[in-house]
Design a protein around this motif. Sequence first.
Motif, PDB file in Angstrom:
ATOM      1  N   LYS A  55       0.827  -1.192   0.000  1.00 51.15           N
ATOM      2  CA  LYS A  55       0.000   0.000   0.000  1.00 51.15           C
ATOM      3  C   LYS A  55       0.873   1.258   0.000  1.00 51.15           C
ATOM      4  O   LYS A  55       0.639   2.192  -0.768  1.00 51.15           O
ATOM      5  N   TYR A  56       1.916   1.276   0.823  1.00 57.06           N
ATOM      6  CA  TYR A  56       2.817   2.435   0.899  1.00 57.06           C
ATOM      7  C   TYR A  56       3.671   2.576  -0.364  1.00 57.06           C
ATOM      8  O   TYR A  56       3.922   3.678  -0.836  1.00 57.06           O
ATOM      9  N   VAL A  57       4.092   1.454  -0.901  1.00 58.21           N
ATOM     10  CA  VAL A  57       4.882   1.480  -2.128  1.00 58.21           C
ATOM     11  C   VAL A  57       4.024   1.991  -3.270  1.00 58.21           C
ATOM     12  O   VAL A  57       4.457   2.820  -4.074  1.00 58.21           O
ATOM     13  N   LEU A  58       2.789   1.541  -3.337  1.00 60.06           N
ATOM     14  CA  LEU A  58       1.868   2.001  -4.375  1.00 60.06           C
ATOM     15  C   LEU A  58       1.613   3.504  -4.257  1.00 60.06           C
ATOM     16  O   LEU A  58       1.637   4.229  -5.258  1.00 60.06           O
ATOM     17  N   ILE A  59       1.395   3.976  -3.054  1.00 64.61           N
ATOM     18  CA  ILE A  59       1.177   5.417  -2.831  1.00 64.61           C
ATOM     19  C   ILE A  59       2.431   6.199  -3.217  1.00 64.61           C
ATOM     20  O   ILE A  59       2.345   7.253  -3.854  1.00 64.61           O
ATOM     21  N   LEU A  60       3.601   5.698  -2.871  1.00 66.42           N
ATOM     22  CA  LEU A  60       4.856   6.361  -3.216  1.00 66.42           C
ATOM     23  C   LEU A  60       5.051   6.406  -4.736  1.00 66.42           C
ATOM     24  O   LEU A  60       5.446   7.441  -5.287  1.00 66.42           O
TER      25      LEU A  60
END
Length: 96
Positions: free
Chosen positions: A4-9
């Motif tokens: 989720k964080y990688v996708l947002i980044l």
Amino acid sequence: MGNKYVLILVIFTIWMVFFDTNSWFIHKELNDEIDKLEGNRAYFKQEIKADRNQINKLKDARELERFAREEYYMKKENEELFIIEYEDSLKTKNDE
């Protein structure tokens, strides 16, 4: 959770590089334009310096007379003026 964080980044990075009003591409274009304008600035400063030198020279009456004779073909009364043009300095239809 990590994905989720990688996708947002990744989405944030793509947005900042391509779509934002302050994107990397816009900054690159503006920096290129600044470099071009700074080059123009240096050229025009040089031209201003040359023009100032010419103006200072033209304050002398002899230099002013020489300039008027050379550039505007002015002459004194009872004086003949001959303009000699060489063949390589003449404009032809191909030069235009």
